[in-house]
Design a protein around this motif. Structure first.
Motif, mmCIF file in Angstrom:
data_model
loop_
_atom_site.group_PDB
_atom_site.id
_atom_site.type_symbol
_atom_site.label_atom_id
_atom_site.label_comp_id
_atom_site.label_asym_id
_atom_site.label_seq_id
_atom_site.Cartn_x
_atom_site.Cartn_y
_atom_site.Cartn_z
ATOM 1 N N ARG A 131 -26.235 -28.558 42.789
ATOM 2 C CA ARG A 131 -25.404 -28.673 41.593
ATOM 3 C C ARG A 131 -24.212 -29.569 41.902
ATOM 4 O O ARG A 131 -23.448 -29.324 42.821
ATOM 5 C CB ARG A 131 -24.916 -27.295 41.145
ATOM 6 N N GLY A 158 -29.778 -20.963 37.612
ATOM 7 C CA GLY A 158 -28.474 -21.467 37.994
ATOM 8 C C GLY A 158 -27.362 -20.793 37.215
ATOM 9 O O GLY A 158 -26.225 -20.708 37.679
ATOM 10 N N SER A 159 -27.702 -20.267 36.027
ATOM 11 C CA SER A 159 -26.690 -19.601 35.203
ATOM 12 C C SER A 159 -26.283 -18.245 35.770
ATOM 13 O O SER A 159 -25.347 -17.618 35.256
ATOM 14 C CB SER A 159 -27.194 -19.433 33.770
ATOM 15 N N TRP A 161 -27.139 -12.896 35.713
ATOM 16 C CA TRP A 161 -26.178 -12.288 36.644
ATOM 17 C C TRP A 161 -26.595 -10.857 36.955
ATOM 18 O O TRP A 161 -26.451 -10.390 38.096
ATOM 19 C CB TRP A 161 -24.772 -12.303 36.037
ATOM 20 N N GLU A 197 -23.418 -22.346 32.914
ATOM 21 C CA GLU A 197 -24.183 -23.452 32.361
ATOM 22 C C GLU A 197 -25.625 -22.997 32.197
ATOM 23 O O GLU A 197 -26.011 -21.924 32.638
ATOM 24 C CB GLU A 197 -24.139 -24.661 33.302
ATOM 25 N N ASN A 232 -31.632 -21.112 45.933
ATOM 26 C CA ASN A 232 -31.236 -21.917 44.790
ATOM 27 C C ASN A 232 -31.989 -23.250 44.817
ATOM 28 O O ASN A 232 -31.679 -24.129 45.611
ATOM 29 C CB ASN A 232 -29.734 -22.175 44.829
ATOM 30 N N PHE A 274 -25.028 -18.200 38.596
ATOM 31 C CA PHE A 274 -23.962 -18.635 39.504
ATOM 32 C C PHE A 274 -22.889 -19.454 38.804
ATOM 33 O O PHE A 274 -21.736 -19.462 39.221
ATOM 34 C CB PHE A 274 -24.555 -19.478 40.638
ATOM 35 N N TYR A 275 -23.285 -20.167 37.731
ATOM 36 C CA TYR A 275 -22.373 -21.071 37.043
ATOM 37 C C TYR A 275 -22.485 -20.878 35.530
ATOM 38 O O TYR A 275 -23.553 -20.531 35.029
ATOM 39 C CB TYR A 275 -22.713 -22.528 37.377
#
Length: 259
Positions: A258, A145-146, A162, A151, A253, A148-149
């Motif tokens: 989220r 998830g990191s 990324w 966190e 995802n 995309f965000y």
């Protein structure tokens, strides 16, 4: 053996624990012939034991070209082709902030996390490509998830994920039409112990983050704390040569939504 992946030769790097381990079990259930490259000797023994020897486990470093090439050779089972490669190797930065790092520590930690989280996947694809091409196979990378965000880790971990997100898009084009390239981006996951960075002396202290499960649950739309096995079905789908025949450059995802 029957199943969506019946008879498919597959290599999983980092398949000895956490999400990788759950993915290996899912592939076996679907009839795949699985080989695992795992750095931890203890995890390798545990995986071999719990699968009754059904998985060929190679102990070694996924950033070493000779080790990876050997793993690909074993996974091919004497044939020319390899149906699928899944990359699950990764280390965590335990939310390290850039502002708190000395320059030398930053350089060492950045090199370690890039080499482990990014270069190991690129190396595995590089060494496996001839066999994947021969089988018109596929690759699944493990994001987060990191990717995309901001966190689920600090800037070192997040930037490495990324980078893998970008690799999916570039490799899907580069390796087409012979090899499909996709990824799964798990969100926060309970019941996992993430290896830390040796460069920051985290490897010896890494443990479950206090209150992690509750924090994950509160941050998802579905109000769930995913477990490793909850992500495995996404990997099975992407590895399925029939069901995902037209899927490349895609990221699933699996994060509970989220919130």
């Amino acid at each position: 053996m029957s199943g969506r992946l019946a008879g498919a030769t597959m290599l999983v790097t980092g398949g000895g624990s956490g999400i990788g381990r759950a993915v290996v079990h899912a592939y076996l259930t679907e009839g795949a012939d699985v080989t695992v490259l795992e750095r931890s000797a203890d995890h390798a023994v545990a995986l071999s034991t719990e699968t009754d020897g059904a998985v060929e486990v190679i102990v070694g470093d996924a950033t070493d070209p000779e080790t990876v090439e050997h793993a690909v050779m074993v996974a091919r089972r004497g044939g020319d082709g390899l149906a699928h490669l899944t990359c699950c190797v990764g280390v965590f930065d335990y939310y390290s902030s850039l502002r708190d790092l000395k320059a030398d520590d930053l350089l060492a930690a950045g090199e370690e996390i890039w080499r482990t989280n990014v270069l190991s996947s690129l190396l595995a694809i590089n060494r496996a490509h001839p066999a994947l091409r021969a089988a018109h196979g596929s690759v699944t990378l493990t994001l987060s998830g990191s990717a995309f965000y901001p966190e689920g880790g600090g800037v070192l971990y997040g930037s490495s994920k990324w980078a893998l997100r970008g690799a999916v898009a570039h490799l899907a084009k580069d390796l087409a039409p012979d090899v499909r390239v996709n990824a799964v981006a798990p969100g926060g996951t309970g019941g996992t112990r993430l290896g830390g960075l040796r460069a920051l002396a985290q490897a010896q202290t890494a443990d479950l983050v206090p209150g992690l499960d509750r924090r994950i649950q509160a941050g998802t739309a579905l109000q769930v704390t995913p477990q490793p096995q909850d992500h495995a079905a996404a990997y099975v789908y992407l590895a399925d040569p029939a069901g995902a025949r037209v899927i490349t450059g895609a990221i699933i995802n699996s994060d509970g939504g989220r919130a």
